[in-house]
Design a protein around this motif. Structure first.
Motif, short mmCIF file in Angstrom:
data_model
loop_
_atom_site.label_atom_id
_atom_site.label_comp_id
_atom_site.label_asym_id
_atom_site.label_seq_id
_atom_site.Cartn_x
_atom_site.Cartn_y
_atom_site.Cartn_z
N ASP A 219 -4.89 -9.97 -9.69
CA ASP A 219 -4.29 -10.18 -8.35
C ASP A 219 -3.87 -9.02 -7.83
N GLY A 220 -4.47 -7.65 -7.89
CA GLY A 220 -4.15 -6.63 -7.26
C GLY A 220 -3.95 -5.55 -8.39
N THR A 221 -4.54 -4.20 -7.98
CA THR A 221 -4.40 -2.99 -8.82
C THR A 221 -2.88 -2.68 -8.84
N PRO A 222 -2.39 -1.95 -10.08
CA PRO A 222 -1.23 -1.44 -9.99
C PRO A 222 -0.84 -0.60 -8.60
N GLU A 223 -2.03 0.33 -8.36
CA GLU A 223 -1.49 1.20 -7.26
C GLU A 223 -1.14 0.19 -6.14
N LEU A 224 -2.15 -0.81 -5.74
CA LEU A 224 -1.70 -1.25 -4.54
C LEU A 224 -0.42 -2.11 -4.53
N LYS A 225 -0.11 -2.93 -5.54
CA LYS A 225 1.11 -3.61 -5.94
C LYS A 225 2.18 -2.62 -5.60
N ALA A 226 2.11 -1.41 -5.91
CA ALA A 226 3.27 -0.46 -5.99
C ALA A 226 3.46 -0.17 -4.57
N ALA A 227 2.39 0.11 -3.81
CA ALA A 227 2.44 0.26 -2.48
C ALA A 227 3.01 -0.87 -1.63
N ILE A 228 2.63 -2.08 -2.15
CA ILE A 228 3.32 -3.27 -1.43
C ILE A 228 4.62 -3.48 -1.82
N VAL A 229 5.29 -3.44 -2.68
CA VAL A 229 6.56 -3.19 -3.34
C VAL A 229 7.27 -2.28 -2.42
N GLU A 230 6.72 -1.06 -2.22
CA GLU A 230 7.03 0.03 -1.27
C GLU A 230 7.42 -0.44 0.21
N ALA B 287 -8.50 1.00 0.10
CA ALA B 287 -8.32 1.10 1.48
C ALA B 287 -6.71 0.70 2.03
N ALA B 288 -6.46 -0.63 1.52
CA ALA B 288 -5.24 -0.85 1.74
C ALA B 288 -3.97 -0.01 1.18
N VAL B 289 -4.13 0.57 -0.05
CA VAL B 289 -3.16 1.59 -0.43
C VAL B 289 -3.11 2.58 0.62
N ALA B 290 -4.16 3.18 1.08
CA ALA B 290 -4.10 4.10 2.00
C ALA B 290 -3.62 3.78 3.26
N ALA B 291 -3.80 2.41 3.90
CA ALA B 291 -2.82 1.98 4.89
C ALA B 291 -1.57 1.94 4.74
N LEU B 292 -1.27 1.37 3.88
CA LEU B 292 0.27 1.10 3.60
C LEU B 292 1.10 2.41 3.12
N THR B 293 0.47 3.28 2.51
CA THR B 293 1.46 4.58 2.42
C THR B 293 0.95 5.53 3.23
N GLY B 294 -0.02 5.51 4.03
CA GLY B 294 -0.40 6.64 4.90
C GLY B 294 0.43 6.73 6.32
N PRO B 295 0.00 7.58 7.04
CA PRO B 295 0.96 7.68 8.62
C PRO B 295 0.66 6.40 9.27
N GLN B 296 2.05 6.11 9.81
CA GLN B 296 2.39 4.76 10.29
C GLN B 296 2.38 4.82 11.83
N GLU B 297 2.00 5.89 12.48
CA GLU B 297 2.31 6.04 13.89
C GLU B 297 1.35 5.27 14.73
#
Ligand SMILES: Cc1ncc(COP(=O)(O)O)c(C=O)c1O
Length: 331
Positions: free
Chosen positions: A68-79, A279-289
């Motif tokens: 149910d998700g890589t540790p990297e993505l879960k960390a990005a979602i927690v953040e 890709a979702a990690v990049a979306a959640l942690t990248g620029p949000q403008e």
């Protein structure tokens, strides 16, 4: 003995997926078609997300992942929940699925017994009642009024709760009416739910970032932390980052529910796509403008279309969020 299972008779194919499929067929046949069948932004996926996905593929992110998700993505979602919603989750409280749709499906399948009731304020996303029925539950649709901006009133919620009620599904900004709730309005609904400790809430926040006229987003888990032990907050990258085809959505809630959902998922899709997760990690942690500028474009389109619809005899109230218009057609 019938070949098709009885459970198939309880679910209808997704009307919006069907309309979109027909539009694609007509387009392939050379017709000039504007496809409004499915709720998806027409913007491309941000370039840095595509780059990150390509890098991930070349770097070997092409294998099975954690269910149910890589540790990297879960960390990005927690953040994401910390940064945007002031919510504190641990990775074991996060479930990633193939879209918010799978997360909602898993939660309902993991919790509904025959006859369990799920409260769904109307107008609602077409899939909720179908999923509830598929899971053997009973969808209980709660009508709301246009003059109240299609909001669920606390008194209507109170009146609808029975000993069989298991879930309330709250979706704001809503598909299709763009209804939103303020934190105070959510607290008023929470006050009712406090009197009914068996009822869980699914807060579908998929359109969190498509919100107009300077409104501030509010979600139940933050407005009513006393309900956190029975709230599942659902969100995803589909609408916010124009990533509908990547199929990544997520839920956050009590670890026991998240574990049950993972058990189901381990026997269906095994895990969401490894590339989609990168890709979702990049979306959640990248620029949000882009999130802000695209929201402004949706607001501009809303304002441009409303007078045209009214002139065409389809009056429509001004939606507060989401990228839909919900005109009155009875004239
Ligand atoms: C209200 C709502 N929730 C959830 C979803 C599911 O989105 P996805 O499965 O693409 O994450 C949609 C998609 O249209 C939606 O409108």
């Amino acid at each position: 003995m019938a070949f098709f299972a009885e459970r198939l008779a309880r679910v209808r194919p997704s009307a919006s997926s069907g309309a979109a499929q027909r539009a694609r067929e007509l387009r392939a046949a050379g017709r000039d078609i504007v496809n409004l069948g499915q709720g998806e932004p027409d913007f491309p996926t941000p370039e840095h997300v595509i780059e990150a996905a390509a890098r991930a593929m070349r770097g070997g992110a092409t294998k099975y992942t954690d269910t149910d998700g890589t540790p990297e993505l879960k960390a990005a979602i927690v953040e994401k929940f910390r940064r945007e919603n002031g919510l504190a989750f641990e990775p074991r409280q996060i479930s990633v699925g193939a879209g918010g749709k799978q997360v909602i499906f898993n939660a309902l399948m993991a919790t509904l017994d025959p006859g369990d009731e799920v409260l769904i304020p109307a107008p609602h996303w077409v899939s909720y009642p179908e999923m509830v029925a598929f899971a053997h539950g009973r969808p209980v649709v709660l009508p709301t009024e246009e003059k109240c901006d299609f909001k669920l009133a606390p008194s209507a919620l109170e009146a609808a709760i029975t000993p069989r009620t298991k879930w309330l599904i709250l979706n704001a900004p809503s598909n299709p009416a763009g209804t939103t709730y303020t934190a105070d309005e959510l607290r008023a609904l929470a006050a009712v739910l406090e009197r009914h400790p068996r009822v869980w809430v699914m807060s579908d926040d998929m359109y969190e970032h498509i919100l107009f006229d300077g409104r501030r987003f509010a979600t139940l888990a933050q407005a009513a932390p006393q309900l956190a032990e029975r709230t599942l907050t659902v969100n995803g990258v589909s609408k916010t980052y124009s990533m509908t085809g990547w199929r990544i959505g997520f839920g956050a809630g009590p670890a026991e529910l998240i574990r049950a959902m993972a058990t189901l998922q381990s026997q269906s899709t095994a895990n969401p796509s490894s590339v989609g997760q990168a890709a979702a990690v990049a979306a959640l942690t990248g620029p949000q403008e882009l999130v802000t500028s695209r929201n402004a474009e949706f607001e501009r389109r809303r304002d441009a279309l409303l007078p045209k619809l009214a002139a065409a005899g389809l009056p429509c109230r001004k939606p507060a969020g989401a990228f839909y218009l919900y005109p009155r057609a009875h004239g």
